[in-house]
Design a protein around this motif. Structure first.
Motif, PDB file in Angstrom:
ATOM      1  N   ALA A 136      30.681  75.494  -2.295  1.00  0.00           N
ATOM      2  CA  ALA A 136      29.659  74.794  -1.507  1.00  0.00           C
ATOM      3  C   ALA A 136      29.717  73.276  -1.660  1.00  0.00           C
ATOM      4  N   SER A 137      30.730  72.760  -2.381  1.00  0.00           N
ATOM      5  CA  SER A 137      30.732  71.330  -2.680  1.00  0.00           C
ATOM      6  C   SER A 137      32.126  70.885  -3.117  1.00  0.00           C
ATOM      7  N   PRO A 138      32.483  69.611  -2.915  1.00  0.00           N
ATOM      8  CA  PRO A 138      33.745  69.105  -3.477  1.00  0.00           C
ATOM      9  C   PRO A 138      33.805  69.246  -4.996  1.00  0.00           C
ATOM     10  N   ASN A 215      25.245  74.813   3.325  1.00  0.00           N
ATOM     11  CA  ASN A 215      23.929  74.653   2.708  1.00  0.00           C
ATOM     12  C   ASN A 215      23.835  75.268   1.308  1.00  0.00           C
ATOM     13  N   GLY A 216      24.948  75.707   0.761  1.00  0.00           N
ATOM     14  CA  GLY A 216      24.943  76.294  -0.571  1.00  0.00           C
ATOM     15  C   GLY A 216      24.742  77.789  -0.584  1.00  0.00           C
ATOM     16  N   ARG A 217      24.306  78.367   0.538  1.00  0.00           N
ATOM     17  CA  ARG A 217      24.098  79.816   0.594  1.00  0.00           C
ATOM     18  C   ARG A 217      25.435  80.545   0.711  1.00  0.00           C
ATOM     19  N   LEU A 218      25.523  81.677   0.027  1.00  0.00           N
ATOM     20  CA  LEU A 218      26.752  82.448  -0.010  1.00  0.00           C
ATOM     21  C   LEU A 218      27.116  82.949   1.382  1.00  0.00           C
ATOM     22  N   LEU A 219      28.386  82.770   1.738  1.00  0.00           N
ATOM     23  CA  LEU A 219      28.898  83.241   3.022  1.00  0.00           C
ATOM     24  C   LEU A 219      29.537  84.623   2.856  1.00  0.00           C
ATOM     25  N   PRO A 220      29.813  85.318   3.960  1.00  0.00           N
ATOM     26  CA  PRO A 220      30.570  86.579   3.859  1.00  0.00           C
ATOM     27  C   PRO A 220      31.949  86.332   3.262  1.00  0.00           C
ATOM     28  N   PHE A 221      32.476  87.341   2.560  1.00  0.00           N
ATOM     29  CA  PHE A 221      33.786  87.224   1.933  1.00  0.00           C
ATOM     30  C   PHE A 221      34.880  87.681   2.895  1.00  0.00           C
ATOM     31  N   LYS A 222      36.013  86.988   2.850  1.00  0.00           N
ATOM     32  CA  LYS A 222      37.205  87.426   3.575  1.00  0.00           C
ATOM     33  C   LYS A 222      37.901  88.544   2.793  1.00  0.00           C
ATOM     34  N   LYS A 223      38.903  89.150   3.432  1.00  0.00           N
ATOM     35  CA  LYS A 223      39.588  90.285   2.809  1.00  0.00           C
ATOM     36  C   LYS A 223      40.712  89.867   1.859  1.00  0.00           C
ATOM     37  N   HIS A 245      25.947  72.418  -4.781  1.00  0.00           N
ATOM     38  CA  HIS A 245      25.579  72.040  -3.407  1.00  0.00           C
ATOM     39  C   HIS A 245      24.466  70.992  -3.395  1.00  0.00           C
ATOM     40  N   LEU A 246      23.665  70.939  -4.456  1.00  0.00           N
ATOM     41  CA  LEU A 246      22.629  69.908  -4.575  1.00  0.00           C
ATOM     42  C   LEU A 246      23.215  68.614  -5.114  1.00  0.00           C
ATOM     43  N   ALA A 247      24.223  68.740  -5.983  1.00  0.00           N
ATOM     44  CA  ALA A 247      24.820  67.554  -6.598  1.00  0.00           C
ATOM     45  C   ALA A 247      25.630  66.737  -5.585  1.00  0.00           C
ATOM     46  N   TRP A 248      26.356  67.436  -4.710  1.00  0.00           N
ATOM     47  CA  TRP A 248      27.159  66.725  -3.710  1.00  0.00           C
ATOM     48  C   TRP A 248      27.169  67.562  -2.441  1.00  0.00           C
ATOM     49  N   ARG A 249      26.280  67.237  -1.542  1.00  0.00           N
ATOM     50  CA  ARG A 249      26.122  68.020  -0.316  1.00  0.00           C
ATOM     51  C   ARG A 249      27.265  67.767   0.655  1.00  0.00           C
ATOM     52  N   LYS A 250      27.557  68.778   1.453  1.00  0.00           N
ATOM     53  CA  LYS A 250      28.633  68.671   2.430  1.00  0.00           C
ATOM     54  C   LYS A 250      28.323  67.560   3.425  1.00  0.00           C
ATOM     55  N   GLY A 251      29.316  66.699   3.678  1.00  0.00           N
ATOM     56  CA  GLY A 251      29.144  65.612   4.621  1.00  0.00           C
ATOM     57  C   GLY A 251      28.431  64.392   4.066  1.00  0.00           C
ATOM     58  N   SER A 252      28.091  64.431   2.767  1.00  0.00           N
ATOM     59  CA  SER A 252      27.363  63.323   2.153  1.00  0.00           C
ATOM     60  C   SER A 252      28.270  62.546   1.208  1.00  0.00           C
ATOM     61  N   LEU A 253      27.989  61.253   1.053  1.00  0.00           N
ATOM     62  CA  LEU A 253      28.689  60.435   0.068  1.00  0.00           C
ATOM     63  C   LEU A 253      27.757  60.040  -1.075  1.00  0.00           C
ATOM     64  N   HIS A 254      26.695  60.814  -1.251  1.00  0.00           N
ATOM     65  CA  HIS A 254      25.709  60.544  -2.294  1.00  0.00           C
ATOM     66  C   HIS A 254      25.755  61.680  -3.315  1.00  0.00           C
TER      67      HIS A 254
END
Length: 311
Positions: A136-138, A215-223, A245-254
């Motif tokens: 969920a984050s870099p 958003n940090g929520r778990l996505l479906p898993f691939k095979k 996901h709270l420490a470094w949100r997607k698309g953010s530089l903060h």
């Protein structure tokens, strides 16, 4: 003695009266607030155990940290690129040096970012296995570089070679790439990857969601990770990441000072798995993540696991 006591009593009464006069309006205002609202104000938000400050000073500090991370990564990447080029005839040594690079660089970058970090289950961190991790984050990349054992290779899409610095070193370190242009090509690429893993006695690290959660929520898993397990017979070690996901949100530089947790779970044996039950295995492992993630990172509906069979 009685006069002294009564005088002290009268002075205390006057002091109390004075304090009530000064603080009276505040007391009455507090009494007007419903009790549930008072409790809500006093009780901190459990999902954000830090002050999320978007002021200019925290933003400036964040920018300095990100720039420092990038510069540090440039230095370590340059050093290890030279080492890798010298080791071109020895692929297994390049894998080992790639892991050492990850251990040094990942730990250095996490130190620069400064997030409070808790690691659990390290007794399961040195298995020869397929390590899987929610994404969920870099910051997840930095943690995986640091915490996976020596002799571990990643599997990424072939386009990673075009990522500046990191992509070129990824290839030099003899990590594995797959062609995801269509399912049949991807399966062939995975079989080649498994052959390399068996030949050199390697472990694997895979992000089973296949992409980064917004958003940090778990996505479906691939095979893919199940195919790898069936082909290799290696156990699966789930790694649960929370707070990134709270420490470094997607698309953010903060980068924010959110606490991060890493938890290794016991290995899941796969030597008896069969191809006709792939969807069952995906759901089983996905459910393990749902059980271990905090509420803010659980999927909105656990029925999303059914969608994984489409990928």
């Amino acid at each position: 003695m009685e006069n002294s006591a009564s005088g002290s009593f009268l002075r205390n009464r006057r002091l109390e009266s004075f304090l009530e006069t000064k603080s009276g309006p505040n007391v009455r205002e507090t009494q007007k607030i419903p009790s549930k609202q008072v409790i809500a104000r006093q009780r901190p938000n459990k999902t954000d155990a830090f002050v999320d400050d978007d002021g200019w000073i925290p933003t400036l500090i964040s920018c300095v940290r990100i720039v420092t991370c990038y510069l540090a990564m440039m230095v370590t990447t340059f050093i290890w690129a030279i080492i890798m080029l010298m080791l071109l005839p020895w692929p297994s040594q390049r894998v080992r040096q790639g892991n050492i690079y990850g251990h040094v660089t990942g730990r250095l970058l996490m130190w620069i970012l400064g997030n409070p970090l808790k690691i659990e289950g390290t007794e399961f961190s040195n298995e020869r296995a397929i390590y899987i991790c929610n994404h969920a984050s870099p910051i997840d990349i930095f943690l995986i570089m640091w915490l996976t054992p020596t002799g571990t290779v990643g599997i990424a899409k072939k386009e990673i070679i075009w990522y500046p610095l990191f992509g070129q070193l990824y290839v030099l370190a003899n990590h594995l790439r797959i062609d995801r242009s269509d399912p049949s090509t991807a399966i062939k690429s995975m079989k080649k990857a498994v052959q390399a893993v068996k030949k050199h006695g390697l472990s694997l690290i895979v992000f089973p969601e296949g992409t980064r959660s917004k958003n940090g929520r778990l996505l479906p898993f691939k095979k893919g990770f199940v195919h790898l397990a069936i082909e290799s017979g290696l156990p699966i070690v789930p790694i649960i990441l929370t707070g990134t996901h709270l420490a470094w949100r997607k698309g953010s530089l903060h980068v924010r000072p959110a606490p991060i947790s890493v938890k290794y779970l016991p290995p899941i044996k796969t030597d008896s798995w069969t191809a006709d039950k792939i969807n069952d295995y995906i759901k089983m492992v996905h459910d393990i993540y749902v059980e271990n993630l905090p509420e803010a990172q659980k999927p909105i509906s656990t029925d999303d696991t059914k969608n994984s069979s489409r990928s």
